[in-house]
Enzyme design. Structure first.
Site, mmCIF file in Angstrom:
data_model
loop_
_atom_site.group_PDB
_atom_site.id
_atom_site.type_symbol
_atom_site.label_atom_id
_atom_site.label_comp_id
_atom_site.label_asym_id
_atom_site.label_seq_id
_atom_site.Cartn_x
_atom_site.Cartn_y
_atom_site.Cartn_z
ATOM 1 N N SER A 1 0.837 -1.208 0.000
ATOM 2 C CA SER A 1 0.000 0.000 0.000
ATOM 3 C C SER A 1 0.870 1.255 0.000
ATOM 4 O O SER A 1 0.618 2.197 -0.756
ATOM 5 C CB SER A 1 -0.908 0.017 1.238
ATOM 6 O OG SER A 1 -1.762 -1.098 1.232
ATOM 7 N N ARG B 1 0.954 7.789 5.992
ATOM 8 C CA ARG B 1 0.046 6.969 6.804
ATOM 9 C C ARG B 1 -1.361 7.573 6.837
ATOM 10 O O ARG B 1 -2.352 6.845 6.876
ATOM 11 C CB ARG B 1 0.596 6.749 8.231
ATOM 12 C CG ARG B 1 -0.262 5.761 9.052
ATOM 13 C CD ARG B 1 0.476 5.171 10.242
ATOM 14 N NE ARG B 1 1.547 4.293 9.822
ATOM 15 C CZ ARG B 1 1.375 3.007 9.470
ATOM 16 N NH1 ARG B 1 0.192 2.437 9.531
ATOM 17 N NH2 ARG B 1 2.405 2.296 9.075
ATOM 18 N N HIS C 1 -2.872 6.550 3.682
ATOM 19 C CA HIS C 1 -3.158 5.118 3.813
ATOM 20 C C HIS C 1 -4.466 4.878 4.562
ATOM 21 O O HIS C 1 -5.240 3.990 4.221
ATOM 22 C CB HIS C 1 -1.978 4.463 4.547
ATOM 23 C CG HIS C 1 -2.132 3.010 4.841
ATOM 24 N ND1 HIS C 1 -2.422 2.537 6.097
ATOM 25 C CD2 HIS C 1 -2.053 1.921 4.049
ATOM 26 C CE1 HIS C 1 -2.504 1.220 6.057
ATOM 27 N NE2 HIS C 1 -2.283 0.806 4.827
#
Lengths: 208, 208
Positions: free
Chosen positions: B13, B38, B41
């Site tokens: 990812s 993040r 994400h």
């Protein structure tokens, strides 16, 4: 900064969302309107006005089941935290999250699959009607599709809104191939906050 | 659908996020890179590549404080659920959320303000260094600005990422006027998931 009472903030937020949807020329299906608006409210992301996909009468089916006290099974502690458990309990329901259960962790490691996969197997054994609210794990949806095809699981409604970049888009499309009622956030977006917002939007249509 | 081991999903990812940032011509500050990635994400929303604003060395300041065992104070149970408490505890820290405390509810009602406002007052009395992670309540940031100006609160870092439509944009701008280190999601977007992702991104830079 506008001067506003705490209890009026949500109402004003929904008014702003309604105004901006109108400006964008987006007309929502009245049945799903409050679900979509609450997801926009929780994310400030108008993409959800177009990427939320509902099977026929999905929202009504969810509301009816919640009225009768059905449970919620979710794949994250965050969604569990975000769902209004006081309101859910007042209707007779509760939220389950099996992801941190010791038996789930052991079985997942043994078989080299995600804990989400094993959690769905565990949900299938619940002896009470339930709605699945998946906000994180595409593997949960993949396992779910398999168990639905094998007639081994029977959720009332699937809220399929995992977020991410690997197998997420495809896993959501799989769910839309089933005959089970669904609310899916098509594409990459979604999350535990979105899953909780969808459940809460249905709850509030019963109790407010 | 690609065939991938559970433990490789996150790595893949992040690779996809890196590739797409490159395609978009976005170059991230290396100090803040893992925090921004993040958040993308956790939201699948590349808007955060540009709307996250960091005061000078904010990420490094947060990481250093976490290494020394500082606590986290947050305004939602969802962020509390989403923060990796096992990793935080291994460093000596814990997460506080005062929003559901009985004394907070009583005081908020008495004074006609939000529970978030009272929660910040309660945080100010902590006798341990702490990072504030605000994912929901702009009123928390407004109260925070007031207490900072009065020198009554001294957080190490403010993670100011409430989401919403009423006073949210303005409240975040207020925080950026202070001398306290901050990470802010400029604009309407943010949320408990974003707050938790920022904390976890700092934690993982210490322990992974």
């Amino acid at each position: 900064m506008i001067n506003i009472k705490p209890e009026d903030i949500e109402k004003r937020s929904f008014e702003i969302i309604s105004e901006e949807l109108k400006e964008k020329g987006i007309i929502l299906d009245p049945i799903n309107e409050l679900v979509i608006k609450r997801v926009i409210h929780t994310s400030a992301d108008f993409d959800y006005a177009t990427n939320l996909v509902f099977s026929n009468k999905a929202t009504l089916i969810g509301i009816e089941a919640l009225k009768k006290g059905c449970d919620i099974v979710t794949d994250t502690k965050m969604a569990q935290a975000g769902i209004n458990k006081r309101v859910l309990a007042s209707l007779g329901g509760e939220v389950h999250c099996f992801m941190s259960d010791e038996d789930v962790a052991v079985e997942a490691k043994k078989r080299g699959v995600t804990r989400a996969t094993i959690s769905i197997e565990k949900a299938a054994k619940l002896n009470k009607p339930f709605i699945l609210a998946i906000g994180n794990a595409p593997t949960a949806l993949i396992e779910l599709k398999k168990l639905i095809d094998e007639k081994k699981i029977n959720p009332i409604l699937i809220i399929g809104v995992p977020v991410g970049f690997v197998n997420v888009v495809e896993a959501k499309e799989l769910i839309m191939e089933t005959d089970v009622p669904y609310i899916v956030a098509r594409g990459r977006k979604g999350g535990s906050n979105v899953a909780a917002a969808i459940v809460n939007a249905m709850l509030y249509q019963i109790t407010r």
